[in-house]
Each structure stands twice: as C-alpha cells, then as structure tokens.
Design a protein around this motif. Sequence first.
Motif, PDB file in Angstrom:
ATOM      1  N   GLY A 295      12.544 -16.118 -74.090  1.00 52.21           N
ATOM      2  CA  GLY A 295      13.043 -15.471 -75.294  1.00 52.21           C
ATOM      3  C   GLY A 295      13.693 -16.468 -76.233  1.00 52.21           C
ATOM      4  O   GLY A 295      13.680 -17.684 -76.000  1.00 52.21           O
ATOM      5  N   GLY A 296      14.295 -15.953 -77.290  1.00 57.09           N
ATOM      6  CA  GLY A 296      14.911 -16.818 -78.281  1.00 57.09           C
ATOM      7  C   GLY A 296      16.027 -17.678 -77.730  1.00 57.09           C
ATOM      8  O   GLY A 296      16.344 -18.732 -78.286  1.00 57.09           O
ATOM      9  N   GLY A 297      16.644 -17.234 -76.619  1.00 52.16           N
ATOM     10  CA  GLY A 297      17.721 -18.014 -76.024  1.00 52.16           C
ATOM     11  C   GLY A 297      17.277 -19.384 -75.550  1.00 52.16           C
ATOM     12  O   GLY A 297      18.092 -20.309 -75.442  1.00 52.16           O
ATOM     13  N   VAL A 298      15.985 -19.550 -75.236  1.00 55.95           N
ATOM     14  CA  VAL A 298      15.473 -20.875 -74.858  1.00 55.95           C
ATOM     15  C   VAL A 298      15.659 -21.846 -76.024  1.00 55.95           C
ATOM     16  O   VAL A 298      16.122 -22.982 -75.853  1.00 55.95           O
ATOM     17  CB  VAL A 298      13.992 -20.793 -74.450  1.00 55.95           C
ATOM     18  CG1 VAL A 298      13.424 -22.188 -74.197  1.00 55.95           C
ATOM     19  CG2 VAL A 298      13.834 -19.926 -73.209  1.00 55.95           C
ATOM     20  N   HIS A 299      15.320 -21.390 -77.220  1.00 57.03           N
ATOM     21  CA  HIS A 299      15.483 -22.243 -78.401  1.00 57.03           C
ATOM     22  C   HIS A 299      16.957 -22.472 -78.720  1.00 57.03           C
ATOM     23  O   HIS A 299      17.363 -23.595 -79.039  1.00 57.03           O
ATOM     24  CB  HIS A 299      14.779 -21.614 -79.599  1.00 57.03           C
ATOM     25  CG  HIS A 299      13.296 -21.542 -79.470  1.00 57.03           C
ATOM     26  ND1 HIS A 299      12.511 -22.619 -79.126  1.00 57.03           N
ATOM     27  CD2 HIS A 299      12.438 -20.502 -79.645  1.00 57.03           C
ATOM     28  CE1 HIS A 299      11.243 -22.263 -79.104  1.00 57.03           C
ATOM     29  NE2 HIS A 299      11.162 -20.973 -79.409  1.00 57.03           N
TER      30      HIS A 299
ATOM     31  N   ALA B  70      16.474 -25.581 -74.625  1.00 58.28           N
ATOM     32  CA  ALA B  70      16.058 -25.659 -73.229  1.00 58.28           C
ATOM     33  C   ALA B  70      14.557 -25.878 -73.083  1.00 58.28           C
ATOM     34  O   ALA B  70      14.012 -25.726 -71.990  1.00 58.28           O
ATOM     35  CB  ALA B  70      16.463 -24.379 -72.496  1.00 58.28           C
ATOM     36  N   GLU B  71      13.864 -26.247 -74.154  1.00 62.45           N
ATOM     37  CA  GLU B  71      12.401 -26.352 -74.095  1.00 62.45           C
ATOM     38  C   GLU B  71      11.941 -27.395 -73.066  1.00 62.45           C
ATOM     39  O   GLU B  71      10.999 -27.141 -72.301  1.00 62.45           O
ATOM     40  CB  GLU B  71      11.854 -26.695 -75.482  1.00 62.45           C
ATOM     41  CG  GLU B  71      12.116 -25.639 -76.543  1.00 62.45           C
ATOM     42  CD  GLU B  71      13.428 -25.838 -77.293  1.00 62.45           C
ATOM     43  OE1 GLU B  71      13.701 -25.075 -78.228  1.00 62.45           O
ATOM     44  OE2 GLU B  71      14.177 -26.780 -76.926  1.00 62.45           O
ATOM     45  N   GLU B  72      12.561 -28.555 -73.052  1.00 54.60           N
ATOM     46  CA  GLU B  72      12.150 -29.588 -72.100  1.00 54.60           C
ATOM     47  C   GLU B  72      12.443 -29.162 -70.664  1.00 54.60           C
ATOM     48  O   GLU B  72      11.627 -29.377 -69.759  1.00 54.60           O
ATOM     49  CB  GLU B  72      12.850 -30.909 -72.424  1.00 54.60           C
ATOM     50  CG  GLU B  72      12.361 -31.571 -73.704  1.00 54.60           C
ATOM     51  CD  GLU B  72      13.002 -32.927 -73.919  1.00 54.60           C
ATOM     52  OE1 GLU B  72      13.666 -33.442 -72.987  1.00 54.60           O
ATOM     53  OE2 GLU B  72      12.846 -33.484 -75.024  1.00 54.60           O
ATOM     54  N   ALA B  73      13.606 -28.545 -70.461  1.00 55.12           N
ATOM     55  CA  ALA B  73      13.940 -28.073 -69.115  1.00 55.12           C
ATOM     56  C   ALA B  73      12.966 -26.997 -68.659  1.00 55.12           C
ATOM     57  O   ALA B  73      12.581 -26.944 -67.476  1.00 55.12           O
ATOM     58  CB  ALA B  73      15.379 -27.539 -69.090  1.00 55.12           C
ATOM     59  N   LEU B  74      12.533 -26.132 -69.577  1.00 55.95           N
ATOM     60  CA  LEU B  74      11.558 -25.099 -69.240  1.00 55.95           C
ATOM     61  C   LEU B  74      10.210 -25.726 -68.884  1.00 55.95           C
ATOM     62  O   LEU B  74       9.551 -25.305 -67.914  1.00 55.95           O
ATOM     63  CB  LEU B  74      11.394 -24.123 -70.406  1.00 55.95           C
ATOM     64  CG  LEU B  74      10.325 -23.045 -70.236  1.00 55.95           C
ATOM     65  CD1 LEU B  74      10.605 -22.169 -69.028  1.00 55.95           C
ATOM     66  CD2 LEU B  74      10.216 -22.192 -71.503  1.00 55.95           C
TER      67      LEU B  74
ATOM     68  N   ALA C 272      20.890 -21.665 -70.513  1.00 61.15           N
ATOM     69  CA  ALA C 272      19.492 -21.762 -70.090  1.00 61.15           C
ATOM     70  C   ALA C 272      19.093 -23.193 -69.739  1.00 61.15           C
ATOM     71  O   ALA C 272      18.443 -23.435 -68.718  1.00 61.15           O
ATOM     72  CB  ALA C 272      18.572 -21.217 -71.184  1.00 61.15           C
ATOM     73  N   ARG C 273      19.465 -24.164 -70.565  1.00 60.34           N
ATOM     74  CA  ARG C 273      18.985 -25.527 -70.332  1.00 60.34           C
ATOM     75  C   ARG C 273      19.477 -26.085 -69.008  1.00 60.34           C
ATOM     76  O   ARG C 273      18.687 -26.564 -68.177  1.00 60.34           O
ATOM     77  CB  ARG C 273      19.444 -26.453 -71.468  1.00 60.34           C
ATOM     78  CG  ARG C 273      18.801 -27.836 -71.429  1.00 60.34           C
ATOM     79  CD  ARG C 273      19.480 -28.813 -72.366  1.00 60.34           C
ATOM     80  NE  ARG C 273      20.814 -29.182 -71.870  1.00 60.34           N
ATOM     81  CZ  ARG C 273      21.577 -30.112 -72.452  1.00 60.34           C
ATOM     82  NH1 ARG C 273      21.144 -30.731 -73.541  1.00 60.34           N
ATOM     83  NH2 ARG C 273      22.768 -30.402 -71.954  1.00 60.34           N
TER      84      ARG C 273
END
Length: 636
Positions: A247-251, A255-259, A356-357
């Motif tokens: 969801g938007g919480g990733v942005h 946390a994109e690299e961790a995801l 998240a990250r």
Amino acid sequence: MTPTTSTTSTTSTTRLTVAQALVRFLSAQYSERDGVRQRLIGATWGIFGHGNVAGLGQALLEYADDMPYHQGRNEQSMVHAAVGYARQSNRLSTHAVTTSIGPGATNLVTGAALATVNHLPVLLLPGDIFATRVADPVLQQLEVPYAGDVSVNDSLRPVSRYFDRIMRPQALIPAALQAMRVLTDPVETGAVTLALPQDVQAEAYDWPEEFFAERTWVVRRPGADPTELADAVRAIRAAHRPLLIAGGGVHHSRAEEALAEFAGATGIPVASTQAGKGSLRHDHPQDVGGVGHTGTATANELARQADLVIGVGTRYTDFTTASGTLFTGDGVRFLNLNTAPYDSHKLAGLPLVADARNTLAELTQSLGMHAHRVTDAYVAEYSLDKERWEQRVEACYEAEEPDVRPTQPQVLGALDALVDESDVIINAAGSLPGDLHKMWRARSRDQYHLEYGYSCMGYEIPAAIGVKMAAPERNVWALVGDGTYLMMPTEIVTAVQEGIAIKILLVQNHGYASIGGLSEETGAERFGTAYRHRLDDGTFSGAPLPVDLAANAASLGMRVLRAKTVRDLRAALAEARAADTPTCVYVETETADTVSGAPPAQAWWDVPVAETATRASAVKARELYERHVSTRRRHL
C-alpha cells in the motif's frame, strides 16, 4: 516595519502581530528523518480577501525573504498543489494555504478531506470572524442562533487531523506547536487547521524569542514488538500461498528497496494498491501488478487462492478487497504491517505495528536464517500468469493503424513508450485510474502518482504544479479526462505565471466515461453521464457538445498541441516532453458511451442496485448484484 525587541531579566521578547509571528515561526520549522533535515513548511499559497489580506497578507509581504509565496486561483486547488508537493517530498515537507473567511474558507474542505484520507500533511490557515465581535455579523459570517462561537471554519473540523481557533495571541504558541507535531506524525498526519480571526491576526503581542528558534521535528520509525515480529515470522513460514499487498505506506516509509529484497529472498509475489503501485518496478520478478477491482487477473487470482495475505501500509479499502469478495481461500489469514494500529487490526489480522522499511528488513533477516522461500511451482505459476497479462496489456497498447483516432489504452501506450523512470504521471478520477492500475508499467518508486483515496476530480493539474515544485528536474504529466478538466483547470494560469513546465495530457471522450460504464452495469442506463445535447424527449442523447477544451487551455496561456491520430499523438507527446514551458496535448478518443478497450474489471465492487424497479435493465442488474453479494466474506 522594524520589530522592536525588549529584554527582561528572564526572557527576550519581540513585538509582532499574530500573523507576523506565525510566519516567522513557520519559517523556522524543520523535519528530519534518517539524518536528512529540510524545511517543514516550504512555502505558503494564498488568495487574499478581507479576512486575511491585512493580517497574513501583510505578514507574508513583511517576511517575503523567509517564506516564499505562491498565488493561487482556487482555494481547493491550492490545497491540492500543497498535497502534491507533500507527497513528492515523502511527507517531510509541505506547504501552508491561507484564505479569507467565507467562501474561501469553505472551499478548503474538499482539499482538506483529500489530504486527511491519504495521510498527507498540509497546513490550512483560513481567516475567521472577529474574536472581539465588534463587527457582528461581519461580511460573509454564517450566523448560528444557538451558538455564537460557530463560524464556517467549523466545517473543517471533521476533515482535519488537528483544529484550533486562535482567539487570543498567546494561544498561538501551544496551537502552533501541536500543529507541527501532527504534521510530522507518520500516523496522525493529514490536514491541520489553525483558524485565525481577522482582528487577532493583526493584533500585536510581545513574543518570547524562543518561539522563533529553529525546531527540528524528528519523523519516527517505530520498531516492531518482538512478540508480534515472532508471530509474523511463524505465519509466513507456515503459509503455502502467501501474497503481499503493498500500500501507500511502503512509499511513505521509503521501504521500496527493503520490499524488493524481501520479495526476492522469499519469492512471495507482490500486488499493489493504487497508492502502493511502483513499490516494485513493473519488471521485478515478484511484481504481479494491481490488486482488487481495478487490478490484474494475475494478482486477483493469487488473492483468491492465498492462505496468507501480508498487507504492508494498506488501509484495505473496498477497491482493494473487492468489497469483501476477493480473499476467499480456505483458512485465509491476514498479517498487517502498518504504523497505524487501527489499520494493523483490520480483517482480524495479526498486527505488526511498526515502520515498514525497518520491519521488512527484519523479516527478511529472520526468514533468511531458516532459508525460507515459497515453492518453485508457486513461482512458476504466477510468473507464467504475469507474462500472459503483459501480453494482454501489449495488445491493448498496440495501434495497428497509426492514422486513426486512438483508444484510451493506446493513448497510455504512446505515453508508456516515451517516458523513462524520471517521469511522473498524475491522475485521480474517471476511467483512467482503472486503466492505469491494470496496465501502467511503473518504472520508479514515485512515477505513479494516483490519488485514489478520495479520487477527487480536479486534483491532477494543481497537484502536478506541486510535484513539479518539489522535483523541478522531473517531467510531470497530469492525465485528465474532459470531465475532470472542467472541474478545475484554473491553476493553468498559475503554471503559466510562474513558468512551471507541467505537461497536461487531456483526453476528450465527451462525458463521464467511468460513471457511464458503472451506470450501465447497475441498471441506470448511463443516465446523465454523457456530454451531449438534450433532445425533445428530455434525454441527453443528441450530438456531442461543441466544446473545445484545447482552445480553453490555450486561452489560459498554455501551449496546446492537438493530436487527431495515433501518429499525431506520438509526435505531440514527444514535443511536449521536450518543452520547457507548460504544454498540453489534446486528443479525442471514443465517446463516453463506448468501451475504452482496456481489459474489464477483474474483481467486483459493491455499488448497491435498486432493490425494486420496473425497467428491465435495473431488474437484471439487481439479479447479478445479489449473486455477487452472496460471495462476500467477513474475516473474523
């Protein structure tokens, strides 16, 4: 005016008006996350009237070197521009918006709701009635016989995360500090309103110098509770068909690299909400596209068979859950990683209340210790389905005849072939969000900027201005249909005035195409959704209206490129992308009563249908509705 400073044995004070003190205070506020510090309030937007011209208007002139000012044309759109800036700035910087009392203040409500729904910070500073009541009623005052302290600004209370009315100068100090706290809180952030009575704005007070000292507000990354983290690891290890929903919480967490590391290490496929799209690049092996009503067939089939749904930074709106009909696997459970406890407990899920990250990194490490990974058969299954979906997208994008009018997917295909990871596309409403969620190939974490929490028509153009302010080196595209364009084109003037080189892709299909299709599906027969002349029988089924939106954009000062065919469109988009002035590409597609050519919805969405009716279309639609409703599931 030169401020006077007095010194006592205990403190040093400066005599300023409330408005001047507020502007000085805002100029000294900073946010910090991961050691990076920046201005919290980057600029102030304003339209001046009697309720703020001599207060905040004078103060912004007084401190023009400290607080940049931008002139808007519509109060709602000023909020949208501030929100666009805040989102592009990762919620670490935003803008303030000031208006007069009356219509200017109430025009803020829609923008405030959008900001709060999407957890995006914006500071609203509307003028208010006289605190002293010496002019009562003042011009534009709403008189409420049973409550003398009510003003139209009270309409901002339910759409604000924090609200205060500054009735005395000294009340500004605690209110301003609380406002900054909320703006920088990763859970509580949204619209913050400080209503400013017009007489109080101009009133002088001896302010302690400490009030104007630089303050740094640290944006927290809360860690995971060890017990919740251990439960999460056990749940993931026990799952056979897990699916992660970004969801938007990733942005928001960056946390994109961790995801990407988590997905690559575990093989767990990743679907995305509208706000979360781009969390993984479209070509990442584990990215399976959008999920829910506007999602891909690949992601939705995985959702139907998943035994564990890992939600990261998502609110689980009805589009994501297909109104409770999507997650139907036997024994399906939910694991929800979110900074907000409220969202972490949705769908009776295992809560993981944390950033998240950092928490995704912890999960990757913990699962790696056990060499945990989904089966090769599961990876092969969703990889093949992903490839098949890409073939469907390519077929929709492809234009075999370049000298004909394009379909809407072919418009997107032409743009897709042109952009790179530095471009940002912005959209919010109409039929475009569905086509984009299903088909757009996100190339970077912030390329895909869809406002779908409030899905506010008119958001795109002012938001593009805000995004371009935050990222002047990027090509920023506002994708709008004719219905959305007519809602709020006025900030084109602002882009022209300030030389903000946004790009507008204006798609004309003569009506509310998205709602027209929904109207047909629900038995309302596209009533009132087409932009056509009214016939003698009372229906709007005549010829399309002779409205020239390209001429309208040009009349507001924008350079306009008209494209009649696919070939024209490709050339116009390339020319617009290279332009260093505000440029609009205008293209006409199908009319609103024809399909766009995109794949149909891959999951249901609950829009109630008339339970009783005499028209055959509504009766048939109700029968289909009841079949879908019967599949709804409450997860307990």
